[in-house]
Motif scaffolding. Sequence first.
Motif, mmCIF file in Angstrom:
data_model
loop_
_atom_site.group_PDB
_atom_site.id
_atom_site.type_symbol
_atom_site.label_atom_id
_atom_site.label_comp_id
_atom_site.label_asym_id
_atom_site.label_seq_id
_atom_site.Cartn_x
_atom_site.Cartn_y
_atom_site.Cartn_z
ATOM 1 N N VAL A 287 -3.644 9.911 -2.558
ATOM 2 C CA VAL A 287 -4.059 8.690 -1.839
ATOM 3 C C VAL A 287 -2.851 7.891 -1.333
ATOM 4 O O VAL A 287 -2.782 7.566 -0.150
ATOM 5 N N PRO A 288 -1.847 7.599 -2.205
ATOM 6 C CA PRO A 288 -0.709 6.844 -1.649
ATOM 7 C C PRO A 288 0.003 7.610 -0.537
ATOM 8 O O PRO A 288 0.416 7.018 0.454
ATOM 9 N N ARG A 289 0.100 8.936 -0.715
ATOM 10 C CA ARG A 289 0.786 9.711 0.310
ATOM 11 C C ARG A 289 0.023 9.669 1.629
ATOM 12 O O ARG A 289 0.596 9.384 2.681
ATOM 13 N N VAL A 290 -1.276 9.940 1.554
ATOM 14 C CA VAL A 290 -2.080 9.964 2.781
ATOM 15 C C VAL A 290 -2.080 8.592 3.456
ATOM 16 O O VAL A 290 -1.950 8.479 4.674
ATOM 17 N N LEU A 291 -2.168 7.542 2.645
ATOM 18 C CA LEU A 291 -2.171 6.198 3.239
ATOM 19 C C LEU A 291 -0.835 5.882 3.903
ATOM 20 O O LEU A 291 -0.790 5.297 4.985
ATOM 21 N N SER A 292 0.270 6.287 3.257
ATOM 22 C CA SER A 292 1.558 5.973 3.898
ATOM 23 C C SER A 292 1.768 6.822 5.148
ATOM 24 O O SER A 292 2.359 6.356 6.125
ATOM 25 N N VAL A 293 1.245 8.063 5.141
ATOM 26 C CA VAL A 293 1.313 8.882 6.358
ATOM 27 C C VAL A 293 0.522 8.210 7.477
ATOM 28 O O VAL A 293 0.988 8.085 8.612
ATOM 29 N N LEU A 294 -0.667 7.753 7.119
ATOM 30 C CA LEU A 294 -1.524 7.064 8.083
ATOM 31 C C LEU A 294 -0.804 5.870 8.704
ATOM 32 O O LEU A 294 -0.756 5.698 9.930
ATOM 33 N N LEU A 295 -0.183 5.053 7.843
ATOM 34 C CA LEU A 295 0.480 3.849 8.332
ATOM 35 C C LEU A 295 1.740 4.181 9.126
ATOM 36 O O LEU A 295 2.020 3.563 10.157
ATOM 37 N N ALA A 296 2.502 5.190 8.660
ATOM 38 C CA ALA A 296 3.725 5.567 9.375
ATOM 39 C C ALA A 296 3.381 6.099 10.764
ATOM 40 O O ALA A 296 4.046 5.768 11.752
ATOM 41 N N GLY A 297 2.322 6.907 10.844
ATOM 42 C CA GLY A 297 1.903 7.447 12.147
ATOM 43 C C GLY A 297 1.526 6.328 13.092
ATOM 44 O O GLY A 297 1.926 6.320 14.267
ATOM 45 N N ALA A 298 0.779 5.353 12.588
ATOM 46 C CA ALA A 298 0.368 4.219 13.422
ATOM 47 C C ALA A 298 1.588 3.427 13.864
ATOM 48 O O ALA A 298 1.729 3.070 15.038
ATOM 49 N N ALA A 299 2.513 3.179 12.920
ATOM 50 C CA ALA A 299 3.690 2.363 13.224
ATOM 51 C C ALA A 299 4.567 3.028 14.280
ATOM 52 O O ALA A 299 4.976 2.401 15.261
ATOM 53 N N LEU A 300 4.841 4.320 14.093
ATOM 54 C CA LEU A 300 5.737 5.014 15.020
ATOM 55 C C LEU A 300 5.128 5.103 16.416
ATOM 56 O O LEU A 300 5.820 4.928 17.423
ATOM 57 N N SER A 301 3.813 5.376 16.496
ATOM 58 C CA SER A 301 3.171 5.470 17.807
ATOM 59 C C SER A 301 3.139 4.118 18.500
ATOM 60 O O SER A 301 3.344 4.021 19.709
ATOM 61 N N LEU A 302 2.897 3.075 17.712
ATOM 62 C CA LEU A 302 2.904 1.720 18.273
ATOM 63 C C LEU A 302 4.278 1.418 18.869
ATOM 64 O O LEU A 302 4.393 0.949 20.004
#
Lengths: 362, 259
Positions: free
Chosen positions: A85-100
């Motif tokens: 869960v922490p890994r998937v959530l941080s991947v989710l957030l990192a993907g959003a941040a980098l694309s933004l």
Amino acid sequence: MSKTSKTIDKSLTPNKDAQGRFSGTARVMRIAGFPLLVLVSVLVCIALGSVPVSLGKTASILLGAIKGKVFTGDVEATIILTVRVPRVLSVLLAGAALSLCGAVMQGLLRNPLADGATLGVSSGASLGAMLAILLGVSLPGIPLAGSAAFAVLFAFLSLVMVLSLAFALDRSLATSTIILIGVIYTMFIGSLMSLLIAFSGTKLRSITFWTLGSLSGTSYTDVLFLFGTLLICGLVLYNNSRELDIFATGEENAHNVGVSVRRVKLTVMVFVSVLIGVTVSVGGTIAFVGLVIPHIARFIVGPSHKRLLPSSMILGSVFLLYCDLLARTILSPIELPLGVVTSLIGAAFFIVILARSRRKAA
Amino acid sequence: MLRVQNLGVAYKEYEAVRDVSFALRPGEWHMLVGPNGAGKSTIIKAVSQSLEYKGEVTLDGQDISKLHARQLAKKMAVLQQSHAVGYAFTVEQLVRFGRYAYKSAFSRVDTQGERLVEEAIEVCGLSRIRHQNVLTLSGGELQRAFLAQAFAQDAPLLLLDEPASHLDMAYQQTLFELVETWRKHDKRSVLSVVHDVQMARRYGTHALLLKDGRVTASGAVDDVFTRENLQTVYGMDVNAWLTWLHAPWLDGQTGTHSV
């Protein structure tokens, strides 16, 4: 005259208008598709891994945990709740941040090839984080703060340096000049980092894996840290959507219609640097996400940043989720660095985009 | 309303504009005319606050260098010579950018603005292509779209920087006629850089003849565009050249020019 022009108007508009062509699909995707896509992807990525758990079990463990249930002795629940869960959530957030960040930089610079990685910002941030680790810089009580602060600082300095160097060489800030300077700067920083690694002995050896980009072993603290940063920076950047739209017509025209060009530029650069710095300090350099995803988003929802920024974030998070899934399952139990997977996929995507735009230009 | 006093602009050591003063009243169209490098575009850029300058530029008595970008955009619209748009916005979206100064984060609804956007699209003949991607427009269409953006800005003063220099004859005429109609309505004023002396004389009410960054002559167009003045500024027999340009060959006469 007016009669004919009206008939032409009606017959041509639906075909000619790129937005009109996508508006139906985009509306459905925006309302139901995008959030659903994220939810399903998160669930799938939590369930799959070197120890696969069924989707039903995954869902019940997650729901149970949300309700406050304690799973003692349940191996699957432990794996899911403490590792995945922490890994998937941080991947989710990192993907959003980098694309933004990619979408915002591409808008600000009117440059479809701009992104944290191509501008040298990500490598600057990596160097900063590495120096912080090497020098043992840390703030008491907050585990990531030292390297994150250094990463943010170096990210901002890199951005300023690359852009002012490009401006000194070419006042018009042409796409190719910025990218060339960015690439040269990235190489320069890369060699500095290699030097640091070579001279630091074993202390930084483990960091090599991190510089390639990886979100394995992230904790709930990382997730909170990423979430807070993304929330603040995301709101500020989103609040500049209209200004970013107008930047597409050039800085001078933006000034003429009333945009405070300097303020917008500074705000965007500061908050992009913070976001990239924090993301890099958690997950290393994850290339190509910020470059490729905004293109796909622009194709689906059009160039207007009000829609482009949120949809880039969503697509970026989904893309990175599946890249991470590939990274940890394809050669299981060996794990590939996430940055390697995104680069492999992203490079292929990029060639397609380049070929398409070249064909259009010709 | 617009008052420029002792305007000076220097690029490092080179003084592009020196000691230029003029006043533009409502309803007037001032033409900045002169050879290449005379400082015409520099004056436009200084007045539109895109360049650092010495001297004073006031609008209705206010020093415009002290105005916020939004306030300035409500008083003054600018049409540049050429444009490069980065992404595939539609013509309508581009025109709507002209309303930026009127919308804040708290008041996004701009009913009067919507009417002005519609009017600008209609007047500039963009109705048929309003949903078209701006990247696919011809030079003339793009310039009209940006003119519509400037009209939507609803400012009493319009600055034009060689707006038609890369357009064909028909588009040049359309553009100048559009601006002329806009100016006459509501007594709005225009300050523009024009290369073509004939165009300047046809549409201008006043003119500033410039050479090497200084004003050689200024006043009503008829007083400024005299044979002597033009000869001094351009260093050529302007009369002979313009006579040849009158194109007697269109009427079947063989025109040979000797300058």
